[in-house]
Scaffold this active site. Structure first.
Site, short mmCIF file in Angstrom:
data_model
loop_
_atom_site.label_atom_id
_atom_site.label_comp_id
_atom_site.label_asym_id
_atom_site.label_seq_id
_atom_site.Cartn_x
_atom_site.Cartn_y
_atom_site.Cartn_z
N GLU A 259 40.17 49.95 -61.79
CA GLU A 259 39.66 48.97 -60.81
C GLU A 259 38.59 49.59 -59.92
OE1 GLU A 259 40.46 45.60 -59.84
OE2 GLU A 259 41.56 45.31 -61.70
N CYS B 229 48.19 39.40 -68.77
CA CYS B 229 48.62 40.46 -67.85
C CYS B 229 50.06 40.79 -68.21
CB CYS B 229 48.52 39.93 -66.42
SG CYS B 229 49.18 41.05 -65.16
N ASN B 230 50.30 42.04 -68.54
CA ASN B 230 51.67 42.42 -68.92
C ASN B 230 52.63 42.29 -67.76
OD1 ASN B 230 51.72 43.93 -71.79
ND2 ASN B 230 49.73 44.13 -70.83
N THR B 231 52.14 42.63 -66.56
CA THR B 231 53.02 42.59 -65.39
C THR B 231 53.47 41.16 -65.13
OG1 THR B 231 51.73 44.43 -64.53
CG2 THR B 231 53.24 43.37 -63.01
N CYS C 210 49.26 47.32 -70.87
CA CYS C 210 48.57 46.85 -69.67
C CYS C 210 47.14 46.53 -70.07
CB CYS C 210 48.58 47.93 -68.59
SG CYS C 210 47.55 47.51 -67.16
N THR C 211 46.68 45.36 -69.65
CA THR C 211 45.37 44.91 -70.14
C THR C 211 44.20 45.67 -69.53
OG1 THR C 211 45.43 43.12 -68.49
CG2 THR C 211 46.21 42.61 -70.71
N HIS C 212 44.47 46.50 -68.53
CA HIS C 212 43.41 47.36 -67.99
C HIS C 212 43.17 48.60 -68.86
CE1 HIS C 212 43.89 45.05 -64.31
NE2 HIS C 212 42.88 45.72 -63.76
N ASP D 34 44.79 36.79 -65.23
CA ASP D 34 45.18 38.19 -64.98
C ASP D 34 45.15 38.45 -63.49
OD1 ASP D 34 45.85 40.94 -65.67
OD2 ASP D 34 43.80 41.46 -65.12
N SER D 35 45.83 39.51 -63.08
CA SER D 35 45.81 39.90 -61.67
C SER D 35 44.40 40.32 -61.23
CB SER D 35 46.78 41.06 -61.44
OG SER D 35 46.38 42.15 -62.24
N TYR E 277 49.09 43.92 -59.28
CA TYR E 277 50.43 43.34 -59.27
C TYR E 277 51.49 44.39 -59.65
CZ TYR E 277 48.85 38.38 -59.25
OH TYR E 277 48.33 37.15 -58.95
N GLY E 278 51.03 45.48 -60.29
CA GLY E 278 51.94 46.42 -60.94
C GLY E 278 53.03 46.99 -60.05
N1 DGL Z 1 46.48 43.97 -66.01
C1 DGL Z 1 47.83 44.07 -65.54
C2 DGL Z 1 48.78 44.30 -66.70
O1 DGL Z 1 48.46 44.06 -67.82
C3 DGL Z 1 48.09 45.15 -64.55
C4 DGL Z 1 47.23 45.21 -63.36
C5 DGL Z 1 47.98 45.16 -62.09
O2 DGL Z 1 48.76 46.07 -61.78
O3 DGL Z 1 47.75 44.16 -61.42
O4 DGL Z 1 49.88 44.72 -66.51
#
Ligand code: DGL
Length: 276
Positions: A161, A75-77, A195-197, A12-13, A44-45
């Site tokens: 975060e 990570c979805n992104t 998004c995994t967050h 993940d990011s 990363y978003g």
């Molecule tokens: N956890 C990332 C996701 O699932 C997003 C976090 C990021 O923006 O880096 O998209």
């Protein structure tokens, strides 16, 4: 963890993928895992396609160099912007027997089980939304039977975060984005946390989500899908070592990771700092 073992890599990011790792380890505790968070370069978003692809490619190559035969982009992104390019451009030349999987396809496959109205909402980062990966994947499984409406929530990852999930600002932005989503389509009955967050914001999300709406949380879905994948691919499964170990790597300070990661994983963890 033994030498020459083949852990499953989870990338993940930052910290968000720990919510996916937790579900995977709960369901499949027998395997070895390496978690890699690119905390130094998160989020990363809001980054471009090329940058997300390059960062993700570096992380995957690092996990391959550490023995992983199978890497999950938790990570979805990264799944939206890098998965296909890695599968098509990098794997064939590097080692076609290795596998990289994402979190979008497994989440999308469950949608027909949940929606009755055929109207689905996606909450995700700007990068995931702009990529249109969710509407495209949903169209692949449903033809044009399902109407997909997206809402980018650029403030949600920074709130998580920065450990501001209990701040009134979290209420403000969560309510605002959920209201925007339902203003665009009031018939939505199923929402994917893309998004995994976002599971860290779950109590706040549930406060503002209409109560009849089904919320799809990716952790258990990805864990089920991985179990199913390993059953269907014994040649990959046999290559995954089974020592029940988990190793955590971060590109930022190991001390910072240690102080924050427990919130996502549900128990204290320590990490090693690496560079990509
Ligand atoms: N956890 C990332 C996701 O699932 C997003 C976090 C990021 O923006 O880096 O998209």
């Amino acid at each position: 963890m033994q030498e020459n073992n083949h852990p499953i890599g989870i990338f993940d990011s930052g910290y968000g993928g720990l919510t996916i790792l937790k579900s995977i380890v709960d369901q499949l505790p027998q395997y070895d895992y390496i978690y890699l968070g690119d905390n130094a370069r998160t989020p990363y978003g809001s980054r471009s396609f090329d940058v997300v692809y390059e960062y993700t490619r570096q992380a995957v190559m690092k996990l391959f160099s550490m023995g992983c035969q199978l890497v999950i982009l938790a990570c979805n992104t990264a799944s939206a912007k890098a998965l296909r390019s890695i599968q098509q451009n990098d794997l064939p030349g590097f080692d076609p027997s290795r596998r990289v999987l994402g979190v979008i396809r497994p989440s999308v496959e469950k949608i027909p089980l949940f929606t009755k109205t055929g109207h689905v909402g996606i909450l995700g980062t700007m990068g995931t939304v702009i990529s249109d990966s969710y509407p495209l994947e949903i169209a692949k499984i449903s033809g044009n039977q399902i109407t997909v409406t997206q809402e980018a929530c650029p403030m949600w990852v920074p709130l998580v975060e920065n450990e501001e999930i209990s701040n009134p600002a979290a209420d403000y932005f969560v309510q605002k984005n959920i209201n925007n989503l339902f203003r665009k389509d009031a018939d939505i009955d199923t929402v994917i946390l893309g998004c995994t967050h976002y599971p860290l914001l779950l109590p706040t999300i549930l406060k503002y989500l209409p109560s009849h709406v089904t919320l799809i949380d990716q952790g258990p879905i990805v864990a089920n899908s991985l179990e199913d994948y390993l059953l269907r691919h014994p040649e990959i499964e046999q290559n995954c070592s089974k020592g029940s170990s988990i190793r955590f790597l971060t590109t930022e300070s190991d001390e910072i990771f240690k102080s924050r990661a427990g919130m996502y994983f549900g128990r204290p963890i320590s990490a090693e700092k690496i560079s990509l």
